[in-house]
Design a protein around this motif. Structure first.
Motif, mmCIF file in Angstrom:
data_model
loop_
_atom_site.group_PDB
_atom_site.id
_atom_site.type_symbol
_atom_site.label_atom_id
_atom_site.label_comp_id
_atom_site.label_asym_id
_atom_site.label_seq_id
_atom_site.Cartn_x
_atom_site.Cartn_y
_atom_site.Cartn_z
ATOM 1 N N THR A 161 18.667 33.401 -35.116
ATOM 2 C CA THR A 161 19.633 33.240 -34.037
ATOM 3 C C THR A 161 18.927 33.566 -32.729
ATOM 4 O O THR A 161 17.902 32.968 -32.422
ATOM 5 C CB THR A 161 20.862 34.124 -34.293
ATOM 6 N N SER A 162 19.422 34.496 -31.974
ATOM 7 C CA SER A 162 18.744 34.906 -30.741
ATOM 8 C C SER A 162 18.031 36.227 -31.031
ATOM 9 O O SER A 162 18.666 37.285 -31.072
ATOM 10 C CB SER A 162 19.762 35.057 -29.605
ATOM 11 N N ILE A 163 16.735 36.141 -31.260
ATOM 12 C CA ILE A 163 15.951 37.295 -31.696
ATOM 13 C C ILE A 163 15.232 37.895 -30.492
ATOM 14 O O ILE A 163 14.713 37.173 -29.640
ATOM 15 C CB ILE A 163 14.934 36.889 -32.789
ATOM 16 N N TRP A 164 15.192 39.230 -30.433
ATOM 17 C CA TRP A 164 14.605 39.931 -29.295
ATOM 18 C C TRP A 164 13.797 41.128 -29.805
ATOM 19 O O TRP A 164 13.998 41.604 -30.922
ATOM 20 C CB TRP A 164 15.702 40.394 -28.330
ATOM 21 N N GLY A 165 12.892 41.605 -28.975
ATOM 22 C CA GLY A 165 12.086 42.768 -29.349
ATOM 23 C C GLY A 165 10.664 42.631 -28.841
ATOM 24 O O GLY A 165 10.330 41.692 -28.115
ATOM 25 N N PRO A 166 9.782 43.575 -29.196
ATOM 26 C CA PRO A 166 8.397 43.544 -28.723
ATOM 27 C C PRO A 166 7.711 42.203 -28.981
ATOM 28 O O PRO A 166 7.885 41.603 -30.034
ATOM 29 C CB PRO A 166 7.738 44.665 -29.528
ATOM 30 N N TYR A 167 6.962 41.751 -27.983
ATOM 31 C CA TYR A 167 6.205 40.499 -27.980
ATOM 32 C C TYR A 167 7.078 39.280 -27.708
ATOM 33 O O TYR A 167 6.597 38.157 -27.790
ATOM 34 C CB TYR A 167 5.407 40.309 -29.279
ATOM 35 N N PHE A 168 8.369 39.484 -27.359
ATOM 36 C CA PHE A 168 9.198 38.329 -27.061
ATOM 37 C C PHE A 168 8.863 37.763 -25.686
ATOM 38 O O PHE A 168 8.197 38.384 -24.869
ATOM 39 C CB PHE A 168 10.686 38.631 -27.188
ATOM 40 N N ASN A 191 33.348 39.616 -22.216
ATOM 41 C CA ASN A 191 32.555 40.470 -23.102
ATOM 42 C C ASN A 191 32.394 39.776 -24.455
ATOM 43 O O ASN A 191 32.936 40.217 -25.474
ATOM 44 C CB ASN A 191 33.228 41.839 -23.273
ATOM 45 N N PRO A 192 31.655 38.665 -24.469
ATOM 46 C CA PRO A 192 31.535 37.877 -25.697
ATOM 47 C C PRO A 192 30.784 38.618 -26.798
ATOM 48 O O PRO A 192 29.945 39.479 -26.541
ATOM 49 C CB PRO A 192 30.753 36.644 -25.229
ATOM 50 N N LYS A 193 31.096 38.260 -28.033
ATOM 51 C CA LYS A 193 30.367 38.776 -29.188
ATOM 52 C C LYS A 193 29.197 37.845 -29.484
ATOM 53 O O LYS A 193 29.315 36.625 -29.381
ATOM 54 C CB LYS A 193 31.285 38.892 -30.403
ATOM 55 N N LYS A 194 28.063 38.451 -29.878
ATOM 56 C CA LYS A 194 26.844 37.682 -30.072
ATOM 57 C C LYS A 194 26.153 38.043 -31.388
ATOM 58 O O LYS A 194 25.947 39.220 -31.684
ATOM 59 C CB LYS A 194 25.866 37.961 -28.920
ATOM 60 N N SER A 195 25.791 37.031 -32.152
ATOM 61 C CA SER A 195 24.951 37.232 -33.327
ATOM 62 C C SER A 195 23.496 37.201 -32.874
ATOM 63 O O SER A 195 22.822 36.171 -32.893
ATOM 64 C CB SER A 195 25.199 36.130 -34.365
ATOM 65 N N PHE A 196 23.024 38.352 -32.412
ATOM 66 C CA PHE A 196 21.642 38.521 -31.985
ATOM 67 C C PHE A 196 20.902 39.341 -33.034
ATOM 68 O O PHE A 196 21.520 40.020 -33.854
ATOM 69 C CB PHE A 196 21.574 39.247 -30.641
ATOM 70 N N GLY A 197 19.569 39.324 -32.978
ATOM 71 C CA GLY A 197 18.809 40.068 -33.962
ATOM 72 C C GLY A 197 17.613 40.789 -33.360
ATOM 73 O O GLY A 197 16.812 40.174 -32.647
ATOM 74 N N PHE A 198 17.498 42.089 -33.650
ATOM 75 C CA PHE A 198 16.293 42.834 -33.279
ATOM 76 C C PHE A 198 15.181 42.436 -34.230
ATOM 77 O O PHE A 198 15.354 42.414 -35.447
ATOM 78 C CB PHE A 198 16.561 44.334 -33.349
ATOM 79 N N VAL A 199 14.008 42.119 -33.692
ATOM 80 C CA VAL A 199 12.963 41.468 -34.484
ATOM 81 C C VAL A 199 12.508 42.291 -35.685
ATOM 82 O O VAL A 199 12.142 41.731 -36.731
ATOM 83 C CB VAL A 199 11.770 41.079 -33.577
ATOM 84 N N SER A 200 12.554 43.617 -35.587
ATOM 85 C CA SER A 200 12.136 44.427 -36.741
ATOM 86 C C SER A 200 13.146 44.327 -37.875
ATOM 87 O O SER A 200 12.781 44.496 -39.047
ATOM 88 C CB SER A 200 11.934 45.884 -36.319
#
Length: 324
Positions: A161-168, A191-200
């Motif tokens: 999905t929308s992935i975030w974290g180091p090296y992004f 204040n929308p809800k989001k299916s985001f993901g921390f890369v680890s």
């Protein structure tokens, strides 16, 4: 210990995945046209282009992998004219499928698609229901169809999905940077809800899918943290880490104006304006995917939202310190 070949291991998710599997003492090869972002893993890198069949065959023949994670792709959204510019996502996928087909000892292959096989405000009825918003999304649809049509091996298709974290990089690195610079504002009353993901968490999920038995895995998964986060909480956590205060909120009409200015800047050649109408729409729209099958397979995630934000903001601070 397993032998794992990762294509695109020099990209964002790939960089984290190479490090993760190496930390588990697996034998890891990163097949990528670019050198690794993390120079600690230069020894794991084999230079190769997924559009060059001989590069792929040479790497597979030398390493003889047991598992394959195919991440290599063109991931930007800049191309507006021809889907042929995204050949890495179509012809490249087909090359990987054909080579893996010729290695019957490979236990499982994961193919990375994208949540952008459907536009953000479209809820698909199944994994075969597509509604791509751009040429990048169309190329990922073609890639998925090629896997399902041509693969004669055990595979799983994942949609990060929308992935975030180091090296992004763009766009979520931009999101963090605008908050750090105090130039990001939340739209008031949104204040929308989001299916985001921390890369680890994402690399943990990939590991669980890769090593699970065929009987316990499904053909498709969305990769996302669960439950879905809300934008205000996430942005406030980031702002408090950088600036010690919550994100400011402004009326939506001001952000609409800023988005239109960003659209103009894009047309004049500015590659990464702080806000565009496309990003604003993404910002204010709910984006929640069904992760029940992923939750059943993976269980509790190793990192909470607060942990991921602390790790990511510290990485950005370190990167910023190196550049000044």
């Amino acid at each position: 210990m397993a032998k794992i070949l990762i294509t695109g291991g020099s990209g964002f998710i790939g960089t984290n995945l190479v490090a993760y599997f190496c930390s588990k003492n697996h034998e890891v090869i990163n097949l990528d046209i670019n050198s690794p972002k993390n120079k600690l893993y230069l020894k794991n890198w084999v230079k190769g282009d997924i559009l060059n069949l001989s590069d792929i065959k040479s790497c597979f023949n030398t390493f003889n992998p047991e598992y394959v994670v195919h991440l290599a792709a063109r991931t930007d959204l800049e191309e507006k004219k021809s889907i042929n510019s995204y050949s890495a996502n179509t012809d490249g996928v087909l090359n990987i499928v054909e080579v893996v087909n010729s290695f019957p000892n490979i236990i499982k292959t994961i193919y990375a698609s994208s949540r952008m096989v459907c536009r953000i405000d479209y809820l698909p009825t199944s994994f075969n229901d597509f509604c791509p918003p751009n040429l990048y999304g169309e190329s990922k649809v073609i890639g998925e169809k090629l896997v399902k049509e041509k693969a004669k091996h055990d595979y799983v298709i994942v949609r990060p999905t929308s992935i975030w974290g180091p090296y992004f990089e763009i766009p979520y690195r931009t999101f963090f940077d605008t908050i750090r610079k105090k130039t990001f504002f939340l739209p008031k009353n949104y204040n929308p809800k989001k299916s985001f993901g921390f890369v680890s968490n994402t690399v943990f999920q990939i590991e669980q899918i890769l090593f699970a038995s065929k009987e316990n895995t499904e053909e498709n998964y969305y990769l996302s943290d669960y439950p879905a986060i809300n934008l205000k909480e996430w942005s406030n956590l980031i702002s408090e880490e950088f600036n010690g205060k919550k994100t400011k909120e402004v009326p939506i009409f001001l952000l609409i104006i800023a988005g239109k200015i960003g659209d103009i800047l894009l047309k004049t050649g500015w590659k990464n304006p702080p806000l565009t109408s496309f990003r604003l729409n993404n910002l204010i729209t709910d984006m929640v995917y069904d992760t029940q099958n992923l939750e059943k397979l993976c269980g509790e995630l190793p990192y909470k939202l607060e942990n991921g934000v602390k790790i990511t903001t510290q990485w950005i601070k370190n990167e910023h310190a190196k550049s000044v």
